[in-house]
Write an enzyme that holds these catalytic residues in place. Sequence first.
Site, PDB file in Angstrom:
ATOM      1  N   GLU A 125      -7.046 -11.928   0.038  1.00 46.23           N
ATOM      2  CA  GLU A 125      -5.695 -11.396   0.249  1.00 46.23           C
ATOM      3  C   GLU A 125      -5.275 -11.556   1.712  1.00 46.23           C
ATOM      4  O   GLU A 125      -4.119 -11.827   2.029  1.00 46.23           O
ATOM      5  CB  GLU A 125      -5.669  -9.910  -0.137  1.00 46.23           C
ATOM      6  CG  GLU A 125      -4.314  -9.275   0.072  1.00 46.23           C
ATOM      7  CD  GLU A 125      -4.269  -7.819  -0.378  1.00 46.23           C
ATOM      8  OE1 GLU A 125      -4.654  -7.524  -1.516  1.00 46.23           O
ATOM      9  OE2 GLU A 125      -3.823  -6.989   0.440  1.00 46.23           O
ATOM     10  N   ARG A 159       0.805  -9.118  -4.756  1.00 49.88           N
ATOM     11  CA  ARG A 159       0.387  -9.345  -3.358  1.00 49.88           C
ATOM     12  C   ARG A 159       0.699 -10.758  -2.874  1.00 49.88           C
ATOM     13  O   ARG A 159      -0.058 -11.367  -2.114  1.00 49.88           O
ATOM     14  CB  ARG A 159      -1.115  -9.088  -3.175  1.00 49.88           C
ATOM     15  CG  ARG A 159      -1.593  -7.732  -3.610  1.00 49.88           C
ATOM     16  CD  ARG A 159      -1.115  -6.620  -2.695  1.00 49.88           C
ATOM     17  NE  ARG A 159      -1.775  -5.381  -3.073  1.00 49.88           N
ATOM     18  CZ  ARG A 159      -1.264  -4.500  -3.926  1.00 49.88           C
ATOM     19  NH1 ARG A 159      -0.073  -4.697  -4.473  1.00 49.88           N
ATOM     20  NH2 ARG A 159      -1.930  -3.395  -4.213  1.00 49.88           N
ATOM     21  N   SER A 200      -7.648  -4.365   2.143  1.00 54.87           N
ATOM     22  CA  SER A 200      -8.384  -5.106   1.106  1.00 54.87           C
ATOM     23  C   SER A 200      -8.508  -6.562   1.522  1.00 54.87           C
ATOM     24  O   SER A 200      -7.502  -7.218   1.764  1.00 54.87           O
ATOM     25  CB  SER A 200      -7.639  -5.045  -0.224  1.00 54.87           C
ATOM     26  OG  SER A 200      -7.463  -3.711  -0.600  1.00 54.87           O
TER      27      SER A 200
HETATM   28  P1  FAD Z   1       0.380  -9.472  10.079  1.00 55.42           P
HETATM   29  O1  FAD Z   1      -1.073  -9.322   9.884  1.00 55.42           O
HETATM   30  O2  FAD Z   1       0.888  -9.475  11.457  1.00 55.42           O
HETATM   31  O3  FAD Z   1       0.850 -10.820   9.362  1.00 55.42           O
HETATM   32  C1  FAD Z   1       0.478 -11.096   8.036  1.00 55.42           C
HETATM   33  C2  FAD Z   1       1.024 -12.463   7.614  1.00 55.42           C
HETATM   34  O4  FAD Z   1       2.438 -12.428   7.598  1.00 55.42           O
HETATM   35  C3  FAD Z   1       0.650 -13.580   8.575  1.00 55.42           C
HETATM   36  O5  FAD Z   1       0.449 -14.770   7.842  1.00 55.42           O
HETATM   37  C4  FAD Z   1       1.870 -13.726   9.464  1.00 55.42           C
HETATM   38  O6  FAD Z   1       2.004 -15.010  10.003  1.00 55.42           O
HETATM   39  C5  FAD Z   1       2.984 -13.384   8.498  1.00 55.42           C
HETATM   40  N1  FAD Z   1       4.127 -12.742   9.170  1.00 55.42           N
HETATM   41  C6  FAD Z   1       4.082 -11.633   9.963  1.00 55.42           C
HETATM   42  N2  FAD Z   1       5.321 -11.305  10.362  1.00 55.42           N
HETATM   43  C7  FAD Z   1       6.160 -12.209   9.804  1.00 55.42           C
HETATM   44  C8  FAD Z   1       7.577 -12.411   9.860  1.00 55.42           C
HETATM   45  N3  FAD Z   1       8.381 -11.603  10.549  1.00 55.42           N
HETATM   46  N4  FAD Z   1       8.097 -13.468   9.180  1.00 55.42           N
HETATM   47  C9  FAD Z   1       7.296 -14.304   8.474  1.00 55.42           C
HETATM   48  N5  FAD Z   1       5.959 -14.171   8.398  1.00 55.42           N
HETATM   49  C10 FAD Z   1       5.401 -13.128   9.045  1.00 55.42           C
HETATM   50  N6  FAD Z   1      -1.293  -4.001   2.070  1.00 55.42           N
HETATM   51  C11 FAD Z   1      -0.752  -3.624   0.891  1.00 55.42           C
HETATM   52  O7  FAD Z   1      -0.030  -4.416   0.268  1.00 55.42           O
HETATM   53  N7  FAD Z   1      -0.979  -2.383   0.362  1.00 55.42           N
HETATM   54  C12 FAD Z   1      -1.749  -1.470   0.989  1.00 55.42           C
HETATM   55  O8  FAD Z   1      -1.920  -0.362   0.488  1.00 55.42           O
HETATM   56  C13 FAD Z   1      -2.361  -1.834   2.223  1.00 55.42           C
HETATM   57  N8  FAD Z   1      -3.182  -0.978   2.868  1.00 55.42           N
HETATM   58  C14 FAD Z   1      -3.775  -1.344   4.032  1.00 55.42           C
HETATM   59  C15 FAD Z   1      -4.629  -0.441   4.664  1.00 55.42           C
HETATM   60  C16 FAD Z   1      -5.240  -0.784   5.852  1.00 55.42           C
HETATM   61  C17 FAD Z   1      -6.173   0.212   6.528  1.00 55.42           C
HETATM   62  C18 FAD Z   1      -4.985  -2.043   6.440  1.00 55.42           C
HETATM   63  C19 FAD Z   1      -5.607  -2.407   7.756  1.00 55.42           C
HETATM   64  C20 FAD Z   1      -4.143  -2.961   5.823  1.00 55.42           C
HETATM   65  C21 FAD Z   1      -3.537  -2.615   4.595  1.00 55.42           C
HETATM   66  N9  FAD Z   1      -2.681  -3.502   3.918  1.00 55.42           N
HETATM   67  C22 FAD Z   1      -2.096  -3.134   2.746  1.00 55.42           C
HETATM   68  C23 FAD Z   1      -2.444  -4.857   4.447  1.00 55.42           C
HETATM   69  C24 FAD Z   1      -1.305  -4.927   5.515  1.00 55.42           C
HETATM   70  O9  FAD Z   1      -1.127  -3.709   6.172  1.00 55.42           O
HETATM   71  C25 FAD Z   1       0.028  -5.337   4.911  1.00 55.42           C
HETATM   72  O10 FAD Z   1      -0.095  -6.575   4.252  1.00 55.42           O
HETATM   73  C26 FAD Z   1       1.126  -5.454   5.966  1.00 55.42           C
HETATM   74  O11 FAD Z   1       2.368  -5.727   5.369  1.00 55.42           O
HETATM   75  C27 FAD Z   1       0.824  -6.495   7.036  1.00 55.42           C
HETATM   76  O12 FAD Z   1       1.792  -6.348   8.064  1.00 55.42           O
HETATM   77  P2  FAD Z   1       1.523  -6.885   9.534  1.00 55.42           P
HETATM   78  O13 FAD Z   1       2.819  -6.822  10.265  1.00 55.42           O
HETATM   79  O14 FAD Z   1       0.395  -6.186  10.159  1.00 55.42           O
HETATM   80  O15 FAD Z   1       1.142  -8.405   9.194  1.00 55.42           O
HETATM   81  P1  NAP Z   2      -7.826   3.244  -6.541  1.00 53.58           P
HETATM   82  O1  NAP Z   2      -6.684   4.182  -6.696  1.00 53.58           O
HETATM   83  O2  NAP Z   2      -9.210   3.784  -6.427  1.00 53.58           O
HETATM   84  O3  NAP Z   2      -7.781   2.168  -7.703  1.00 53.58           O
HETATM   85  C1  NAP Z   2      -8.720   1.077  -7.753  1.00 53.58           C
HETATM   86  C2  NAP Z   2      -8.016  -0.137  -8.246  1.00 53.58           C
HETATM   87  O4  NAP Z   2      -7.634   0.062  -9.604  1.00 53.58           O
HETATM   88  C3  NAP Z   2      -6.786  -0.390  -7.452  1.00 53.58           C
HETATM   89  O5  NAP Z   2      -6.999  -1.545  -6.731  1.00 53.58           O
HETATM   90  C4  NAP Z   2      -5.659  -0.498  -8.446  1.00 53.58           C
HETATM   91  O6  NAP Z   2      -4.986  -1.730  -8.450  1.00 53.58           O
HETATM   92  C5  NAP Z   2      -6.272  -0.269  -9.803  1.00 53.58           C
HETATM   93  N1  NAP Z   2      -5.567   0.859 -10.440  1.00 53.58           N
HETATM   94  C6  NAP Z   2      -5.867   2.173 -10.322  1.00 53.58           C
HETATM   95  N2  NAP Z   2      -5.030   2.920 -11.087  1.00 53.58           N
HETATM   96  C7  NAP Z   2      -4.186   2.050 -11.676  1.00 53.58           C
HETATM   97  C8  NAP Z   2      -3.120   2.199 -12.580  1.00 53.58           C
HETATM   98  N3  NAP Z   2      -2.736   3.390 -13.042  1.00 53.58           N
HETATM   99  N4  NAP Z   2      -2.458   1.093 -12.987  1.00 53.58           N
HETATM  100  C9  NAP Z   2      -2.824  -0.110 -12.543  1.00 53.58           C
HETATM  101  N5  NAP Z   2      -3.833  -0.315 -11.676  1.00 53.58           N
HETATM  102  C10 NAP Z   2      -4.515   0.743 -11.251  1.00 53.58           C
HETATM  103  O7  NAP Z   2      -7.558   2.281  -5.279  1.00 53.58           O
HETATM  104  P2  NAP Z   2      -7.626   2.578  -3.734  1.00 53.58           P
HETATM  105  O8  NAP Z   2      -8.528   1.600  -3.114  1.00 53.58           O
HETATM  106  O9  NAP Z   2      -7.810   4.031  -3.433  1.00 53.58           O
HETATM  107  O10 NAP Z   2      -6.147   2.164  -3.281  1.00 53.58           O
HETATM  108  C11 NAP Z   2      -5.049   2.939  -3.694  1.00 53.58           C
HETATM  109  C12 NAP Z   2      -3.798   2.082  -3.659  1.00 53.58           C
HETATM  110  O11 NAP Z   2      -3.579   1.575  -2.334  1.00 53.58           O
HETATM  111  C13 NAP Z   2      -3.902   0.851  -4.570  1.00 53.58           C
HETATM  112  O12 NAP Z   2      -2.647   0.621  -5.132  1.00 53.58           O
HETATM  113  C14 NAP Z   2      -4.289  -0.259  -3.635  1.00 53.58           C
HETATM  114  O13 NAP Z   2      -3.805  -1.517  -4.051  1.00 53.58           O
HETATM  115  C15 NAP Z   2      -3.600   0.167  -2.334  1.00 53.58           C
HETATM  116  N6  NAP Z   2      -4.359  -0.339  -1.191  1.00 53.58           N
HETATM  117  C16 NAP Z   2      -4.163  -1.629  -0.821  1.00 53.58           C
HETATM  118  C17 NAP Z   2      -4.837  -2.155   0.262  1.00 53.58           C
HETATM  119  C18 NAP Z   2      -4.562  -3.554   0.710  1.00 53.58           C
HETATM  120  O14 NAP Z   2      -4.964  -3.916   1.805  1.00 53.58           O
HETATM  121  N7  NAP Z   2      -3.914  -4.345  -0.092  1.00 53.58           N
HETATM  122  C19 NAP Z   2      -5.738  -1.380   0.974  1.00 53.58           C
HETATM  123  C20 NAP Z   2      -5.949  -0.068   0.536  1.00 53.58           C
HETATM  124  C21 NAP Z   2      -5.249   0.448  -0.540  1.00 53.58           C
HETATM  125  P3  NAP Z   2      -3.761  -2.062  -7.445  1.00 53.58           P
HETATM  126  O15 NAP Z   2      -4.424  -2.488  -6.190  1.00 53.58           O
HETATM  127  O16 NAP Z   2      -3.092  -3.163  -8.138  1.00 53.58           O
HETATM  128  O17 NAP Z   2      -2.901  -0.876  -7.276  1.00 53.58           O
END
Ligand code: FAD
Ligand code: NAP
Length: 337
Positions: A333, A164, A238
């Site tokens: 994050e 991340r 998250s």
């Molecule tokens: P923004 O919020 O607009 O920006 C995020 C950051 O990036 C800011 O610092 C901004 O300045 C910078 N930025 C934006 N655009 C650019 C650009 N073009 N160049 C340089 N910098 C830039 N993330 C995950 O990794 N995995 C997930 O499963 C996941 N699930 C999510 C679920 C939900 C319901 C929500 C709300 C979020 C989730 N996220 C997840 C987080 C998020 O969606 C991602 O990180 C996504 O990539 C953010 O994109 P954005 O365009 O909305 O970013």
């Molecule tokens: P989940 O599947 O209930 O799992 C809980 C946590 O355990 C996750 O965060 C995941 O880490 C870890 N995990 C589960 N199975 C794993 C495996 N086989 N190997 C390694 N790590 C494992 O999680 P969830 O909340 O429903 O989310 C599902 C996926 O979507 C996850 O990958 C999560 O990261 C992603 N997600 C991300 C965001 C965000 O904003 N970043 C929001 C929602 C969901 P990892 O997070 O490293 O995968």
Amino acid sequence: MQVLENISLKPYNTFGIDVKAKYFAELHSDDEIAAFFSGLKPEHLPFLVLGGGSNILFTKDFEGSVACIRNKGINKLIENDTHVFLKVAAGESWDDVVKYAVDHGWGGIENLSLIPGNAGTAPVQNIGAYGVEIKDVLYSVEVADVLARHYRAFRPADCEFGYRTSLFKKQVRNRLVITGICLRLEKNPVLKLDYGDIRKELEKSGVKVPTLSAVREIIIKIRSSKLPDPAVLGNAGSFFMNPVISADDYTRLIREFPNMPSFNSNDMVKVPGAWLIERCGFKGKRSGDAGVHATQPLVLVNHGNASGREILALADDIINSVREKFGITLETEVNVF
Ligand code: FAD
Ligand code: NAP
């Protein structure tokens, strides 16, 4: 391109935080991006690049320029026997790109279905879900260095990708503007089904031979059942990263908390942050309009009119409790401004 003044950012961040930007513009093409940044004068600084606003928490008005990246375009660059190279403008919706790839039968990003935000932001935190990270399929990232005024393509090795995180989230935050990405997608994909409930849910849905679109649909189903929809309940996914701890720390903790779940992460151990937060009693907890989600406590939510500072204060309480109980310091994050 229109530069507006004193604009509320509430519609532009999925937390729904009501702060103002002194200057604000939506940039719909590469030319508008170039013109906007080359026209910035000292009084317009600092600047902030915004995509879908789904990974950001505003804690105060932004006393500079906010640039929303909205350039569009998905184009096949090269195709060979095994791969397709897809050039995607930064302002495309990430999930539209996933759908486009799945509809064409190109694999590699189906597990990243339904992640909100722009395609161009995906490398910023090396988006990941269900065992896949964008770095696995990224060929290059097109970047404008707006201070040095030059363009450059970064290869993944240049991007310092981690869990991340990337170079773009660290020291060069808001100096390098990502204008596009190039994905290297598989024409004969090997589906990744071993993470979490994917296989179980496919079986439950009666899918005998999984396809790219079946995997996409199942992931959309799982995510929709677990995660709050930002259109209904403000959130940025998250709020914290899952902590990755040393084997020694893990050994110490598992003696005291034998039910603590964990996953190997190279030589380290990843512990689900949601489990730690729940054990500290925060699941579903609310402080004014700032809250912890009831089914996924890693997600903080805005029940209505929470300010960014109120969300941050709740985050601090969580960090302190988790540190006190487990000796682990959760890291944020979400990008806090
Ligand atoms: P923004 O919020 O607009 O920006 C995020 C950051 O990036 C800011 O610092 C901004 O300045 C910078 N930025 C934006 N655009 C650019 C650009 N073009 N160049 C340089 N910098 C830039 N993330 C995950 O990794 N995995 C997930 O499963 C996941 N699930 C999510 C679920 C939900 C319901 C929500 C709300 C979020 C989730 N996220 C997840 C987080 C998020 O969606 C991602 O990180 C996504 O990539 C953010 O994109 P954005 O365009 O909305 O970013
Ligand atoms: P989940 O599947 O209930 O799992 C809980 C946590 O355990 C996750 O965060 C995941 O880490 C870890 N995990 C589960 N199975 C794993 C495996 N086989 N190997 C390694 N790590 C494992 O999680 P969830 O909340 O429903 O989310 C599902 C996926 O979507 C996850 O990958 C999560 O990261 C992603 N997600 C991300 C965001 C965000 O904003 N970043 C929001 C929602 C969901 P990892 O997070 O490293 O995968």
